[in-house]
Design an enzyme around this catalytic site. Structure first.
Site, mmCIF file in Angstrom:
data_model
loop_
_atom_site.group_PDB
_atom_site.id
_atom_site.type_symbol
_atom_site.label_atom_id
_atom_site.label_comp_id
_atom_site.label_asym_id
_atom_site.label_seq_id
_atom_site.Cartn_x
_atom_site.Cartn_y
_atom_site.Cartn_z
ATOM 1 N N HIS A 1 0.827 -1.202 0.000
ATOM 2 C CA HIS A 1 0.000 0.000 0.000
ATOM 3 C C HIS A 1 0.867 1.260 0.000
ATOM 4 C CE1 HIS A 1 -3.363 -2.663 0.815
ATOM 5 N NE2 HIS A 1 -4.188 -1.633 0.807
ATOM 6 N N HIS B 1 1.328 -3.575 9.283
ATOM 7 C CA HIS B 1 2.751 -3.556 8.967
ATOM 8 C C HIS B 1 3.530 -2.907 10.106
ATOM 9 C CE1 HIS B 1 2.732 -4.921 4.761
ATOM 10 N NE2 HIS B 1 1.575 -4.299 4.668
#
Length: 267
Positions: A170, A212
């Protein structure tokens, strides 16, 4: 003597029983709470020794800071988190950086383009998205860093489960698309602020949802920013694409004509 010993033993049994029950409740309470990271990531050994090389000590220290900071930022990891009430909104921001809406929107705009210049831009954006998917997959396969725990109830997390964490796809996509739009489409100051703000929020959503680590997002932003330079060097013009397609078509026609000529010659 025996009665006193019996009392002491019984008291000891009560105390041990209470202690065991309290530990059991603590475990139950801990297991029901939202854990931001997997047990494997939490039990990583960051102990250092003075006999180790300086590089190893520095790396372990930085990884420990990365894990601590990522855990602090995961405030929307689940509904029971401190900011769990805004989790649906953060997930919506996260979805805006997913590759599926970007590819679908780019291909749709490419097919419905009103002029050649717009179609050329959309064509290169589609190629840039595919290049981003390829490079991120290569780096993830090489590094193989384990991901934090994902929310399995999320639709995209169920059908598109990622095994590796480094780098954040992303973040790379947000940085690459933001720089692409700033260079090719956006020409006003307000739109520039909007594009940069969107890329920042998409990257931040990966940390707030505990998808993450901080280093995954940081490296992903740097990688996506550099990817646009590669896209610029490999820019495909509409005329170049037509020449490539015509060249391929000419080669196929020559092969077909050569095969027919050889067949007639044999007869």
């Amino acid at each position: 003597m025996s009665s006193g010993t019996f009392r002491r033993n019984s008291c000891r049994g009560v105390v041990c029983g209470n202690r065991a029950s309290s530990e059991y409740h603590v475990r139950r309470r801990g297991s029901s709470s939202c854990s931001y990271f997997s047990s494997g990531a939490q039990t990583e050994n960051f102990s250092v020794s003075l006999s180790q090389p300086m590089f190893t000590i520095t790396l372990r220290f930085l990884l420990a800071i990365d894990l601590w900071l990522s855990k602090r930022l995961g405030v929307c990891a689940c509904e029971e988190s401190p900011w769990g009430s805004i989790r649906p909104l953060v997930r919506l921001v996260e979805f805006s950086g997913h590759v599926i809406p970007w590819l679908v929107g780019t291909v749709y705009t490419l097919l419905r383009g009103e002029n050649v210049a717009e179609q050329e831009i959309m064509l290169n954006l589609a190629l840039a998205l595919l290049l981003d998917l390829l490079l991120v997959r290569v780096v993830k396969t090489l590094v193989r860093r384990r991901m934090p725990v994902q929310n399995r109830s999320d639709i995209l997390s169920t059908f598109f489960v990622e095994r590796y964490s480094f780098p954040s796809g992303h973040a790379t996509r947000a940085a690459m698309c933001a720089r692409f739009l700033l260079a090719q489409q956006v020409d006003t100051a307000s739109m520039r602020v909007l594009v940069v703000g969107w890329a920042t929020l998409v990257s931040l959503s990966r940390l707030l949802l505990a998808r993450h680590y901080v280093t995954d997002v940081g490296f992903g932003l740097a990688m996506g920013y550099c990817q646009y330079s590669l896209v610029e060097r490999l820019w495909v013009t509409w005329d170049c694409l037509q020449d490539i397609l015509l060249m391929r078509l000419r080669e196929r026609l020559n092969r077909a004509y050569g095969g027919l000529w050889m067949a007639d010659w044999k007869h």
